[in-house]
Design an enzyme around this catalytic site. Structure first.
Site, PDB file in Angstrom:
ATOM      1  N   ASP A  46       0.801  -1.226   0.000  1.00 26.95           N
ATOM      2  CA  ASP A  46       0.000   0.000   0.000  1.00 26.95           C
ATOM      3  C   ASP A  46       0.828   1.268   0.000  1.00 26.95           C
ATOM      4  O   ASP A  46       0.333   2.324  -0.395  1.00 26.95           O
ATOM      5  CB  ASP A  46      -0.958  -0.018   1.189  1.00 26.95           C
ATOM      6  N   TYR A  48     -10.091  -1.174   1.457  1.00 26.47           N
ATOM      7  CA  TYR A  48      -9.883  -1.260   2.902  1.00 26.47           C
ATOM      8  C   TYR A  48      -9.649   0.110   3.517  1.00 26.47           C
ATOM      9  O   TYR A  48      -9.092   1.011   2.896  1.00 26.47           O
ATOM     10  CB  TYR A  48      -8.699  -2.172   3.226  1.00 26.47           C
TER      11      TYR A  48
END
Length: 753
Positions: free
Chosen positions: A376, A461
């Site tokens: 990420d 998420y």
């Protein structure tokens, strides 16, 4: 009835009338507004924390102007740059060297030069590459120097660059053009012409260095809901390595368990009736899987936290003080939140505490899911920390702070109110005792904690990043995972890789692993690593020697080298592990801080995996190394798109150097395995999905430092517990008999997307 009885009744009647009058006079009257007092700990830091301050929008703009005028090459704004263009990808703070900073902070040395780190993509030259420049001094730049070779040992190959928003736009356009070649199939399978389908990227992009070939997963897209739960079974493989967008190609198509060379082949098989098609109705907003719209009207207002006398912490610029704590905070647009120069009672405990990376690794029997290993940081953990919703993401009365970044554009952007600070009453004693023998008394202290929080939305998420500071001198770091699960189309033996959570939706198993850097300076920079654990010894009882006792004893050990201090993930680790100073406390023990990890990590990638070295930090739940200026981070944003030849491989940091009485860094991995289930729809809840670690004083003090807290409570059986002077809790009804002044609700988080 005698006179005495009459007088008693008359007195009772007058008391009743007086009480009723008081009630009537106060009915409907608003409580007084809370009067704020100055914070208990004033900030006297005098701007030293600004040495760590994130760049201001003005500084970012100055760097852009300088680069445009001094590099001698044409630069296109990254928001519209093609792969064949040159552009400024990002500008962030260049954190000064630790030695320079400590000379400035601790010995009155010169303030380090304020500099920026600029990342540029050079596509318009014979040898396309990624180059990093340090630009300074700010606010008026006058020099730049190429630091790429010094940092990475060579130029960064162009194919390693993160995918830009413009590149995704061009890929999506290619996919939609290709989908037009299968109109009847799309109308039958999905009630779609392809233009209304959502397209989700996977990563990494291929199988070997130089590849830039990505699987994209298609979903039904319904406005206002999470499309991630509505896969249509169609996935496409796009090759987008060429510098010229016109040469990009769709290489493969997957549908419902089968692979095709092109969308035209898919359409031909459909028309020939040799293709098994699952007919999906286009979901409606009021019935779609994953809608978060409320199903019931609002009920009564729940508990509200407020400070009746105002915040007891102080925030000035990038610096926070609170009941003995002093913390400097910031945000890296890639790796996310970072704290510096954490002190308690004036003593530095941590020089740097920063998030490094978040890995999400999936399993599936569909190509997109089975090949996904999201790093990420490459997408932007800090960049995608959006505005927080007051009263839900953080307490309504929290202090909210804006964060600025420059990425994929020449214009700085601001995520308003994207970091919050608040004092949290956990409704739990930090410590307490009720004495029921010898003497009768009660003593205790509320567990009030300072919290620094930000929340990153990384595609599906949402990660809640918390840093908490306790009255006992402990630091707690915690991350919660929530948001939408990522899913695959359910076919074949899909439940080998997760659970069915919808008519045709497979919740795919995955792991979340996060990595942190903790540069502890316990009573100075010179520290050693000590472990303690228990063993049993069998002895004869010394008073009769007729019986045996299994006596636990403490096994102490000082670890000498890095290889000893690299603890494999999920393997047993000493229960007590501390950074120890050579200086003792009053009782003769080394002043120390203990690292206590709370984690339920999944299994790390096999060591023989071709991409394992890019996430080799995940081999270890804890690794302690000598601090080096040339090892500032455990990973790189370039690892995502070339994990086969990682730009930074953490495994190289561990080379068995001595770690006795050195400046040390703890690298900590936490995580959990997530097997999605029905209750993850519509959203994964944060309950049970949190991991982290503590940094706890261990013989650092001579006693628990919280005994000095003004919030302490003590009263004995001989005191009147209702008296405010004897018991601070008796003061609460008066001190809190006010209403907080709540500002009007505001949210502007959709303005900067």
């Amino acid at each position: 009835m005698n006179v005495k009885t009459v007088l008693i009744l008359l007195g009772l009647a007058l008391a009743t009338i007086f009480t009723l009058v008081c009630v009537l006079l106060t009915r409907g009257r608003a409580p007084s507004t809370c009067q704020h007092l100055p914070p208990e700990q004033e900030d006297t830091e005098d701007g030293q924390s600004l040495v760590f301050a994130d760049l201001t929008p003005e500084e970012m703009a100055q760097v852009v102007r300088y680069l445009r005028g001094n590099l001698g090459v044409p630069l296109v704004d990254a928001s519209r740059a093609k792969p064949s263009d040159n552009c400024i990808a990002s500008v962030d703070l260049q954190v000064p060297a630790k030695a320079e900073v400590l000379r400035f902070l601790d010995t009155g040395g010169a303030r380090p030069a304020r500099e920026a780190l600029a990342v540029l993509y050079f596509g318009n030259q014979p040898d396309p590459n990624v180059t990093e420049y340090v630009v300074g001094p700010l606010p008026t730049p006058a020099y730049h120097r190429d630091v790429t070779v010094r940092k990475y040992g060579g130029k960064v190959p162009y194919h390693r660059r993160p995918v830009t928003g413009k590149e995704y736009v061009d890929i999506n356009a290619l996919i939609r053009r290709e989908l037009k070649k299968a109109p009847q199939f799309l109308a039958t399978c999905c009630e779609s012409d392809g233009t209304d389908l959502a397209i989700l990227t996977t990563a990494p992009r291929g199988f070997r260095s130089g590849d830039r070939t990505t699987w994209f997963v298609l979903f039904h897209n319904v406005a206002g809901t999470g499309y991630y739960l509505s896969p249509v079974g169609l996935e496409v493989l796009v090759e987008h390595r060429d510098l010229h967008v016109s040469r990009w190609q769709l290489r493969k198509v997957f549908y419902n368990g089968r692979y095709f060379a092109s969308t035209e082949d898919l359409e031909r098989e459909f028309l020939a009736r040799t293709l098994e098609v699952v007919r999906l109705k286009k979901p409606q907003a009021d019935a779609v899987l994953g809608s978060m719209r409320p199903r019931h009207p609002p009920s009564s207002l729940g508990p509200l936290q407020f400070e009746p006398q105002g915040p007891r912490y102080n925030v000035r610029d990038n610096h926070i003080t609170y009941q003995g704590w002093s913390i400097t905070f910031g945000m890296n647009p890639n790796s996310g939140p970072r704290l510096f120069d954490i002190r308690y009672r004036g003593e530095r405990i941590v020089y740097e505490l920063s998030l490094q990376e978040a890995l999400a690794l999936y399993g599936s029997n569909c190509p997109g899911g089975m090949s996904t290993r999201y790093l990420d940081g490459s997408f932007g953990i800090g960049r995608f920390a959006y505005e927080l919703v007051q009263g839900l993401d953080c307490p309504y009365t929290a202090t909210y702070v804006d964060r600025h970044y420059l990425a994929e554009s020449d214009t700085p952007k601001t995520n308003q109110n994207s970091l919050c600070i608040f004092e949290h009453d956990s409704a739990l004693p930090l410590r307490r005792h009720f004495s029921d023998s010898q003497s009768f008394y009660y003593g205790g202290l509320r567990k009030n904690t300072l919290v620094i929080r930000t929340i990153s939305t990384l595609i599906n998420y949402d990660y809640i990043w918390d840093f908490m500071f306790h009255g006992s001198g402990a630091v707690e770091v915690r991350v919660h995972a929530t948001g939408y699960i990522s899913t695959s189309f359910l076919h074949g033996r899909g439940t080998d890789y997760g659970n069915r959570v919808g008519p045709h939706t497979l919740g795919t198993m995955h792991l979340h692993h996060m990595h942190y850097k903790v540069d502890l300076d316990v009573d100075g920079q010179v520290n050693s690593l000590e472990t303690q654990d228990m063993e049993y010894e069998i002895i004869k009882d010394p008073w009769s020697t007729q019986n045996t006792i299994e006596r636990p004893y403490l096994r102490r050990k000082r670890l000498e080298r890095e290889d000893e201090a690299a603890f494999p993930l999920n393997a047993p680790m000493p229960r007590y592990l501390s950074f120890a100073s050579p200086k003792p406390n009053k009782w003769g023990h080394p002043r120390s801080y203990r690292i206590q990890i709370i984690s339920f990590a999944g299994k790390h990638l096999p060591i023989n995996s071709s991409m394992e070295r890019s996430v080799s930090w995940g081999r270890y739940q804890l690794a302690v190394t000598r601090r080096k200026e040339e090892e500032p981070t455990s990973t790189s944003i370039y690892n995502q798109n070339d994990p086969w030849t990682p730009t930074v491989a953490f495994a190289n940091f561990i080379n068995n150097e001595t770690i006795t009485e050195e400046d040390l860094v703890a690298w900590i991995s936490v995580g959990f395995l997530h097997v999605p289930h029905a209750e993850d729809v519509p959203n994964t809840v944060a309950v049970g999905n949190s991991v982290g670690f503590f940094l706890r004083p261990y013989n650092y003090f001579n006693e628990d430092p919280s005994v000095d807290s003004p919030d302490s409570v003590y009263f004995s059986s001989e005191q009147d517990t209702r008296a405010c002077g004897a018991n601070p809790l008796a003061c609460v009804p008066t001190a809190a008999a006010c209403a907080p002044h709540l500002p009007p609700f505001h949210f502007g988080g959709f303005l900067n997307l």
